[in-house]
Design a protein around this motif. Structure first.
Motif, PDB file in Angstrom:
ATOM      1  N   ASP A  58     -20.608  10.126   6.024  1.00  0.00           N
ATOM      2  CA  ASP A  58     -21.477  10.423   4.892  1.00  0.00           C
ATOM      3  C   ASP A  58     -20.720  10.080   3.623  1.00  0.00           C
ATOM      4  OD1 ASP A  58     -20.986  14.012   5.194  1.00  0.00           O
ATOM      5  OD2 ASP A  58     -19.729  12.450   4.320  1.00  0.00           O
ATOM      6  N   ASN A  59     -21.254  10.521   2.477  1.00  0.00           N
ATOM      7  CA  ASN A  59     -20.636  10.086   1.220  1.00  0.00           C
ATOM      8  C   ASN A  59     -19.517  11.015   0.754  1.00  0.00           C
ATOM      9  OD1 ASN A  59     -22.093  12.247   0.434  1.00  0.00           O
ATOM     10  ND2 ASN A  59     -23.151  11.240  -1.270  1.00  0.00           N
ATOM     11  N   ALA A  60     -19.197  12.021   1.533  1.00  0.00           N
ATOM     12  CA  ALA A  60     -18.159  12.955   1.093  1.00  0.00           C
ATOM     13  C   ALA A  60     -16.776  12.382   1.375  1.00  0.00           C
ATOM     14  CB  ALA A  60     -18.333  14.313   1.768  1.00  0.00           C
ATOM     15  N   GLY A  61     -16.475  11.313   0.705  1.00  0.00           N
ATOM     16  CA  GLY A  61     -15.138  10.731   0.822  1.00  0.00           C
ATOM     17  C   GLY A  61     -14.856  10.164   2.197  1.00  0.00           C
ATOM     18  N   GLY A  62     -15.898   9.731   2.931  1.00  0.00           N
ATOM     19  CA  GLY A  62     -15.687   9.144   4.244  1.00  0.00           C
ATOM     20  C   GLY A  62     -15.289  10.156   5.295  1.00  0.00           C
ATOM     21  N   VAL A  63     -15.602  11.432   5.066  1.00  0.00           N
ATOM     22  CA  VAL A  63     -15.275  12.470   6.050  1.00  0.00           C
ATOM     23  C   VAL A  63     -16.247  12.355   7.214  1.00  0.00           C
ATOM     24  CG1 VAL A  63     -15.185  14.943   6.471  1.00  0.00           C
ATOM     25  CG2 VAL A  63     -14.451  14.032   4.273  1.00  0.00           C
TER      26      VAL A  63
ATOM     27  N   LEU B 151     -10.078  18.426 -14.894  1.00  0.00           N
ATOM     28  CA  LEU B 151     -11.273  17.567 -14.876  1.00  0.00           C
ATOM     29  C   LEU B 151     -11.160  16.458 -15.921  1.00  0.00           C
ATOM     30  CD1 LEU B 151     -14.046  20.289 -14.546  1.00  0.00           C
ATOM     31  CD2 LEU B 151     -13.705  18.401 -12.946  1.00  0.00           C
ATOM     32  N   THR B 152     -10.716  16.826 -17.113  1.00  0.00           N
ATOM     33  CA  THR B 152     -10.596  15.858 -18.196  1.00  0.00           C
ATOM     34  C   THR B 152      -9.572  14.780 -17.852  1.00  0.00           C
ATOM     35  OG1 THR B 152     -11.211  17.547 -19.773  1.00  0.00           O
ATOM     36  CG2 THR B 152     -10.081  15.642 -20.656  1.00  0.00           C
ATOM     37  N   ARG B 153      -8.556  15.165 -17.093  1.00  0.00           N
ATOM     38  CA  ARG B 153      -7.543  14.183 -16.696  1.00  0.00           C
ATOM     39  C   ARG B 153      -7.937  13.392 -15.456  1.00  0.00           C
ATOM     40  NH1 ARG B 153      -3.011  18.377 -18.510  1.00  0.00           N
ATOM     41  NH2 ARG B 153      -3.134  17.808 -20.695  1.00  0.00           N
ATOM     42  N   GLY B 154      -9.114  13.708 -14.911  1.00  0.00           N
ATOM     43  CA  GLY B 154      -9.649  12.861 -13.846  1.00  0.00           C
ATOM     44  C   GLY B 154      -9.467  13.348 -12.429  1.00  0.00           C
TER      45      GLY B 154
ATOM     46  N   ARG C  16     -11.232  11.221  -7.562  1.00  0.00           N
ATOM     47  CA  ARG C  16     -11.225  10.760  -8.945  1.00  0.00           C
ATOM     48  C   ARG C  16     -12.517  11.163  -9.662  1.00  0.00           C
ATOM     49  NH1 ARG C  16     -12.762   5.926 -11.367  1.00  0.00           N
ATOM     50  NH2 ARG C  16     -13.337   5.075  -9.352  1.00  0.00           N
ATOM     51  N   ILE C  17     -12.343  11.778 -10.836  1.00  0.00           N
ATOM     52  CA  ILE C  17     -13.484  12.179 -11.662  1.00  0.00           C
ATOM     53  C   ILE C  17     -13.737  11.097 -12.695  1.00  0.00           C
ATOM     54  CG2 ILE C  17     -14.166  13.757 -13.534  1.00  0.00           C
ATOM     55  CD1 ILE C  17     -14.467  15.250 -11.037  1.00  0.00           C
TER      56      ILE C  17
ATOM     57  N   GLN D  63     -19.303  14.906 -15.817  1.00  0.00           N
ATOM     58  CA  GLN D  63     -18.160  14.512 -15.001  1.00  0.00           C
ATOM     59  C   GLN D  63     -18.568  14.486 -13.539  1.00  0.00           C
ATOM     60  OE1 GLN D  63     -15.769  17.609 -16.837  1.00  0.00           O
ATOM     61  NE2 GLN D  63     -14.423  16.050 -17.676  1.00  0.00           N
ATOM     62  N   SER D  64     -18.347  13.361 -12.881  1.00  0.00           N
ATOM     63  CA  SER D  64     -18.758  13.219 -11.483  1.00  0.00           C
ATOM     64  C   SER D  64     -17.594  12.756 -10.639  1.00  0.00           C
ATOM     65  CB  SER D  64     -19.867  12.166 -11.352  1.00  0.00           C
ATOM     66  OG  SER D  64     -20.849  12.369 -12.321  1.00  0.00           O
ATOM     67  N   CYS D  65     -17.462  13.400  -9.474  1.00  0.00           N
ATOM     68  CA  CYS D  65     -16.400  12.992  -8.551  1.00  0.00           C
ATOM     69  C   CYS D  65     -16.862  11.773  -7.760  1.00  0.00           C
ATOM     70  CB  CYS D  65     -16.042  14.137  -7.606  1.00  0.00           C
ATOM     71  SG  CYS D  65     -14.783  13.637  -6.411  1.00  0.00           S
ATOM     72  N   GLN D  66     -16.020  10.746  -7.741  1.00  0.00           N
ATOM     73  CA  GLN D  66     -16.354   9.515  -7.033  1.00  0.00           C
ATOM     74  C   GLN D  66     -16.175   9.675  -5.526  1.00  0.00           C
ATOM     75  OE1 GLN D  66     -17.590   6.905  -9.123  1.00  0.00           O
ATOM     76  NE2 GLN D  66     -17.526   8.809 -10.281  1.00  0.00           N
TER      77      GLN D  66
END
Ligand SMILES: [Zn+2]
Ligand SMILES: [Zn+2]
Length: 290
Positions: free
Chosen positions: A5-10, A175-178, A186-187, A203-206
């Motif tokens: 799925d899209n959760a980081g390839g888990v 979050l601001t630092r990514g 990565r945010i 802010q969205s997590c990739q």
């Protein structure tokens, strides 16, 4: 969505492995023993020592469970066994209480005074979420911010206001630092000039897809011009409760130009004011003091 799925390839297999690890007593004890050995700088741990410390009668059973942990959570090296990053993460999750201590609550505690209306700022923690807001007006410092139970459970009540403030500051800085607080992914931050009354940061997590909305003021909190301006106003960011920073909540953020996109915000001090201009990537492109 299938296995990937899209959760980081888990994959479902990964999740099953992680959860069955936490659920199985022998496996969890193996990880715990390795963690303690790591704390004592005694890794890698030889097989015989690990077997003795876990205290299982049947070596076949022990081997079966140890095999299940390798290579994802436990690494087999020349002189024995040690934890992988994933194995250490399991200990972190167990200690933070995210899977076990679901009943930790903090009922509305008074943490300060509202800079908008003078009423009480109240913090509450329930079901793994932290809310900090004014009891009378609409000022919200944090709404439903995910936070581990250990945050509320391991501090005495008098220190909780400070702990919550530091937690929120740290979270917004990371979050601001990514960095994503869920998965470490990565945010990506962008300026949203449409969904709210005034420009906001999205802010969205990739990696895991988590989405967080944040005030533009929070993003510039670490900017050297802001830190020094506050310092000259007698405010040390590291020592201040974030709900006492009135400009964080009532500064007007305006769109100064659409093409290219520029937003402006002003901080008023006792004698001076600071004007900041940000571009669409949230970089500060202009600083003016007057
Ligand atoms: Zn208020
Ligand atoms: Zn994430």
């Amino acid at each position: 969505m299938g296995d990937h799925d899209n959760a980081g390839g888990v994959t479902v297999d990964d999740l099953e492995a992680a959860f069955s690890l936490v659920a199985n007593d022998i496996r969890f004890r193996i990880v715990q023993e390795l963690w303690e050995a790591r704390q004592a700088e005694a890794l890698p741990m030889p097989f015989s020592e690990l077997f003795d410390s876990v205290d299982v009668q049947d070596s076949g059973q022990f081997n079966y469970h140890l095999d299940k942990l390798v290579p994802r959570f436990v690494r087999n090296v020349e002189d024995g066994y040690e934890l992988t990053f994933a194995g250490e993460q399991v200990i972190g999750a167990a200690v933070s209480g995210v899977y076990t201590d679901t009943d930790v609550t903090v009922d509305g505690i008074d943490v300060g005074e509202c800079t908008d209306c003078g009423s009480t700022i109240e913090a509450r923690y329930e079901a793994g979420r932290l809310d900090v807001q004014c009891v009378d007006c609409e000022l919200v410092v944090a709404g439903g911010m995910p936070a581990p139970p250990v945050l509320a459970a391991s501090h005495d009540p008098e220190s909780l206001p400070r702990v919550f403030s530091q937690f929120l500051l740290t979270r917004s800085q990371s979050l601001t630092r990514g960095f994503c607080h869920h998965c470490g992914g990565r945010i990506e931050s962008s300026l949203d000039t449409e969904s709210w009354d005034e420009p906001h940061v999205q802010q969205s997590c990739q990696a895991c897809g988590v989405d967080v909305g944040m005030a533009v003021e929070a993003v510039v909190l670490d900017h050297p011009a802001v830190v020094s301006f506050l310092y000259e106003e007698g405010i040390d960011l590291r020592e201040t409760m974030i709900w006492d920073l009135d400009w964080l909540f009532d500064t007007e953020v305006t769109v100064a130009s659409e093409e290219p996109l520029r937003v402006e915000l002003t901080m008023d001090g006792d004698d001076e004011r600071l004007d900041l201009t940000l571009d669409e990537t949230l970089s500060v492109v202009d600083v003016a003091r007057s």
